[in-house]
Write an enzyme that holds these catalytic residues in place. Structure first.
Site, PDB file in Angstrom:
ATOM      1  N   CYS A   1     157.447  17.041   5.629  1.00 16.04           N
ATOM      2  CA  CYS A   1     158.751  16.503   5.237  1.00 16.04           C
ATOM      3  C   CYS A   1     159.869  17.323   5.868  1.00 16.04           C
ATOM      4  O   CYS A   1     160.884  16.766   6.321  1.00 16.04           O
ATOM      5  CB  CYS A   1     158.894  16.522   3.717  1.00 16.04           C
ATOM      6  SG  CYS A   1     157.688  15.506   2.838  1.00 16.04           S
TER       7      CYS A   1
ATOM      8  N   ASP B   1     169.536  44.607  -1.919  1.00 16.86           N
ATOM      9  CA  ASP B   1     168.133  44.398  -1.560  1.00 16.86           C
ATOM     10  C   ASP B   1     167.762  42.926  -1.483  1.00 16.86           C
ATOM     11  O   ASP B   1     166.707  42.585  -0.931  1.00 16.86           O
ATOM     12  CB  ASP B   1     167.207  45.068  -2.595  1.00 16.86           C
ATOM     13  CG  ASP B   1     167.378  46.569  -2.641  1.00 16.86           C
ATOM     14  OD1 ASP B   1     167.462  47.172  -1.567  1.00 16.86           O
ATOM     15  OD2 ASP B   1     167.445  47.124  -3.749  1.00 16.86           O
TER      16      ASP B   1
ATOM     17  N   ASP C   1     165.623  46.188  -6.060  1.00 19.34           N
ATOM     18  CA  ASP C   1     166.231  45.700  -7.292  1.00 19.34           C
ATOM     19  C   ASP C   1     167.711  45.342  -7.200  1.00 19.34           C
ATOM     20  O   ASP C   1     168.230  44.659  -8.069  1.00 19.34           O
ATOM     21  CB  ASP C   1     166.056  46.740  -8.405  1.00 19.34           C
ATOM     22  CG  ASP C   1     166.972  47.940  -8.217  1.00 19.34           C
ATOM     23  OD1 ASP C   1     167.144  48.372  -7.052  1.00 19.34           O
ATOM     24  OD2 ASP C   1     167.516  48.437  -9.214  1.00 19.34           O
TER      25      ASP C   1
ATOM     26  N   CYS D   1     156.192  18.741   1.433  1.00 18.17           N
ATOM     27  CA  CYS D   1     155.360  19.596   2.260  1.00 18.17           C
ATOM     28  C   CYS D   1     156.108  19.943   3.537  1.00 18.17           C
ATOM     29  O   CYS D   1     157.250  19.516   3.756  1.00 18.17           O
ATOM     30  CB  CYS D   1     154.028  18.911   2.585  1.00 18.17           C
ATOM     31  SG  CYS D   1     154.233  17.386   3.536  1.00 18.17           S
TER      32      CYS D   1
ATOM     33  N   ASP E   1     162.721  50.231  -1.995  1.00 18.98           N
ATOM     34  CA  ASP E   1     164.058  50.758  -2.213  1.00 18.98           C
ATOM     35  C   ASP E   1     163.907  51.988  -3.104  1.00 18.98           C
ATOM     36  O   ASP E   1     162.874  52.164  -3.755  1.00 18.98           O
ATOM     37  CB  ASP E   1     164.929  49.691  -2.888  1.00 18.98           C
ATOM     38  CG  ASP E   1     166.291  50.216  -3.264  1.00 18.98           C
ATOM     39  OD1 ASP E   1     166.953  50.834  -2.410  1.00 18.98           O
ATOM     40  OD2 ASP E   1     166.704  50.025  -4.422  1.00 18.98           O
TER      41      ASP E   1
END
Length: 775
Positions: free
Chosen positions: A56, A650, A646, A53, A462
């Site tokens: 930590c 990006d 993609d 979590c 994009d």
């Protein structure tokens, strides 16, 4: 040297040590694992186990901040990668970091993507085995317990009841010892480091319940609670397995970036001889040879040769780019048919690929700082549980109750408050919602992203491969007739993407015999004594025709054809918009969301697409740092950004955005950085994830509020002695069932609300593309 290079160097050093079967010397065997920057600072990456979590993360980062010379320590929650940086004056002490992490209760080792993947698979198998054991035990123990319950109100003799209790003990004790190890180990590590974790109340509840059950069985009591302990472990392990299953596998981006790198390069010596050298030896000015089919190992400038390069992972453009002397090339680009002699301009660790990885690391680390709903709830949960159980024990003792009765009530408090419902509140919704999204053609990478999808008010697209389809096609209004048929047949002999657009117009045709490809230029053949050429404008002497075609189609690329002395023909090839792109953008804008286009393509191409979609905010020619800067500026102004992209260029922006989405045809690295992937030709999954996120977040909040209300009612009853451990276990199981049933509501309402078009179901034949991505 970048993180992936560091990991590769470490793996080589560690493999040599493993063969010798001796304990490594940190100063000797880990020397190659430390990267030195130009300013003299050092950096190393570690894979940390046991991070559960945000607490930590804070413990690790704060604990390492005080080490001598350590200037920063940043932990990425998604892939458990810890990056430690030392100042230029200080010596990197790997041993001190490992020792500090061990003192904090965390195991660590130098980061290696492949090893991290193996460790995650091993942990998943371990949890599934524990779940199976707990499920088998809880079913059998419950059957015996039901018999005891019925016997207590009928004519069962005490001897038979005690026998059933001991049979339960023989099943429950070894099963709990095995199935509860994930929780026991986590609690022990926390205690050893002086920290209290969520595993501690679970461990106390299970162990004390088993101990009390054994004591009650020895005393011949009417009740034992072995069924409560095994059932508790079973439900908690369900939540742990769901969390492990849905955990973001961002570690894949390091493996994917490593796949784009060459481990070595072919260096051209002064006398013209060739020598394979490690990437770390490359320096600016070094001359290297890039053979056909190889990836460019480092950024540089072409000195000799000509070829086509697939730079789609760098520029986002699917069309191969012809390069010759004087043209720049980037690490990771895939070479075509020509051999290239390249003069290196960026040393190892400073290439564009390295810069992309560094940007992604920073973006992922920044996003990991944000607490999700479960983290916010658990920060208060553990101390409250401990306080309630301790007060119950102390209160009954102060009231004059014996140790047995007081401890029994304290155990009931621990059981009734065990975080089973809380542990299932979030993962159960994530799993159900991800299944519903899959039916909509969306593959969810990160379950926690559902919460972020619910908050989106700005969508950044994009252009190439995202708003447009990945494969190019001929633009409308192209020349037809004999020239097109000849060009299409000649295109069958070329691997160029734009040639493929022409070849698609001649299904069933055969290539011309004897056709050959001129590297970096095009393809040519002689047919009936006529020389045919297909390729660049320069290759076909068609510069004027190419300019005319671009004037008509400014968003297109041009491929030219010439037959003998006839006038050349220029064909405009472009990537078509996704069928529902305009409708999706309009729906987003009508819902009050801001829509932008940020592209690395040329301005003329981006402007045409933006105008056709009705997007007024767009920018072109952006580099990966530019995109991150734009997104961070939006987020600093209070916007919650969804990035849809993609390409490799990006990937950092996908990691930096509040949430991210990528088509399944995207580059490997972008797939790994995105929170979700979508299949098919439609863009409507953008609407689907936003609708699913809103509904999932609403159900998560409902589950958390129910868990809180349940504890507000059950804890006072248990503390007052009105609940036995058995009834507490049943109440805890009932709360988990309610949470799970509520989570099942996520199966409905995830369809694309307001979707302009129904998307087709996922095509199983396209599943392999998820692993392949782009070349």
């Amino acid at each position: 040297m970048c993180c992936t290079d560091m990991a590769l160097a470490y793996v080589e050093a560690h493999a040599a040590w493993s063969e010798a079967n001796t304990k490594p010397s940190l100063s000797r065997d880990y020397a190659a694992f430390v990267a030195r920057a130009a300013d003299g600072s050092a950096r190393a990456a570690f894979a940390v186990e046991g991070v559960r979590c945000a607490g930590c993360m804070a413990a690790i980062e704060d604990g390492l901040a005080g080490l001598p010379g350590v200037s920063s320590a940043r932990l990425s929650f998604s892939d458990r990668r810890l990056t430690v940086t030392w100042t230029g004056e200080a010596e990197a002490d790997i041993g001190a970091v490992l020792a500090a992490l061990d003192a904090l209760g965390f195991k660590a080792q130098p980061f290696a993507p492949g090893r991290l993947s193996d460790a995650e698979a091993t942990e998943t198998r371990r949890l599934i085995r524990a779940l199976a054991v707990a499920g088998f035990a809880s079913m059998n123990v419950m059957l015996l317990a039901i018999s005891v319950w019925a016997g207590n109100v009928s004519d069962m003799t005490p001897e038979n009841r005690d026998l059933f209790h001991w049979i339960q003990a023989m099943i429950a004790l070894p099963a709990a010892a095995y199935a509860g190890r994930p929780f026991y180990e986590g609690a022990f590590r926390g205690l050893r480091a002086g920290r209290v974790t969520m595993d501690l109340p679970i461990t106390l509840g299970v162990v004390l319940t088993l101990v009390m059950s054994v004591v009650e069985s020895l005393a011949g009591a009417a009740h034992a609670y072995f069924d409560g302990a095994t059932m508790l472990l079973f439900f908690l392990l369900i939540g742990r397995v769901l969390d492990q299953t849905m955990r973001r596998r961002t570690r894949a981006f390091a493996e994917n970036l490593a796949a784009l790198r060459s481990e070595s390069a072919t260096q051209v010596e002064a006398g013209g001889s060739l020598r394979d050298v490690p990437l770390a030896e490359l320096r600016p000015g070094t001359r290297i040879l890039v053979r056909p089919g190889e990836r460019v190992p480092a950024d540089g400038v072409v000195e000799h040769g000509a070829s086509d390069l697939d730079q789609s992972l760098v520029t986002g453009e699917t069309a191969a780019i012809g390069v010759r002397g004087g043209d720049p090339v980037f690490a990771g680009a895939l070479n075509g048919d020509g051999a290239l002699t390249v003069r290196v301009t960026a040393a190892a660790g400073t290439s564009l690929l390295d810069a992309v990885e560094e940007l992604m690391q920073r973006a992922l680390a920044a996003r990991s700082r944000a607490l999700v709903l479960a983290d916010r709830a658990t920060r208060l949960y553990v101390p409250l549980v401990h306080a309630a159980a301790a007060l119950t024990l102390a209160g009954w003792l102060a009231a004059g109750a014996g140790w047995h009765a007081a401890l029994l009530d304290a155990v009931a408090v621990l059981i009734v408050t065990c975080p089973c419902a809380l542990g299932l509140a979030i993962p159960a919704v994530q799993v159900v919602a991800s299944g519903a999204l899959f039916r909509e053609g969306v593959l969810l990478n990160d379950g926690t992203a559902l919460e972020r999808f619910a908050e989106i008010d700005t969508v950044v697209f994009d252009k190439t491969g995202t708003l447009t389809l990945p494969l190019p096609t001929l633009a409308d209004g192209q020349p037809e007739g004999g020239a097109l048929r000849l060009a299409a047949r000649l295109a069958l002999s070329s691997r160029h993407p734009m040639a493929a657009a022409l070849a698609a117009t001649a299904p069933g045709a055969e290539p011309f015999p004897g056709a050959e490809e001129a590297a970096g230029l095009g393809v040519r053949a002689v047919v009936d004594g006529v020389a045919l050429r297909l390729g660049s404008a320069r290759f076909c002497e068609a510069e004027a025709q190419a300019e005319a075609a671009l004037a008509v189609h400014p968003d297109a690329s041009v491929i030219c054809f010439r037959a003998g002395d006839a006038a050349p023909v220029a064909f405009a090839v472009r990537q078509s918009l996704r069928p529902d792109a305009a409708a999706v953008v309009e729906t987003l804008q009508q819902a009050g969301r801001r829509v932008l286009i940020l592209s690395g393509d040329r301005p003329s191409a981006v402007e045409v697409v933006a105008r056709r979609l009705g997007v007024t905010e767009w920018e072109a020619g952006l580099t990966p740092p530019d995109k991150i800067a734009r997104i961070e500026a939006l987020q600093r102004s209070g916007r919650r950004v969804l990035m849809v992209g993609d390409g490799l260029n990006d990937a950092p922006a996908l990691a930096a955005a509040h949430a991210s989405l990528s088509p399944v045809t995207a580059a490997h690295v972008s797939q790994a950085a995105a929170d979700a992937l979508f299949l098919g030709r439609d863009l409507a999954p953008v609407l689907a994830v936003l609708a699913a996120g809103r509904r999932a977040r609403r159900l998560m909040l409902q589950n958390l509020w129910f868990s809180a209300a349940y504890n507000l009612v059950a804890v006072p009853l248990a503390a007052a002695g009105l609940l036995t451990p058995l009834i507490a276990a049943l109440a805890m199981s009932g709360s988990s069932l309610v949470v799970t049933l509520n989570a099942l509501r996520a199966r409905t309402g995830t369809a694309r609300q307001g979707s302009p078009a129904a998307n087709t179901a996922p095509d199983p034949t396209r599943a392999p593309q998820l692993a392949r991505g782009r070349p």
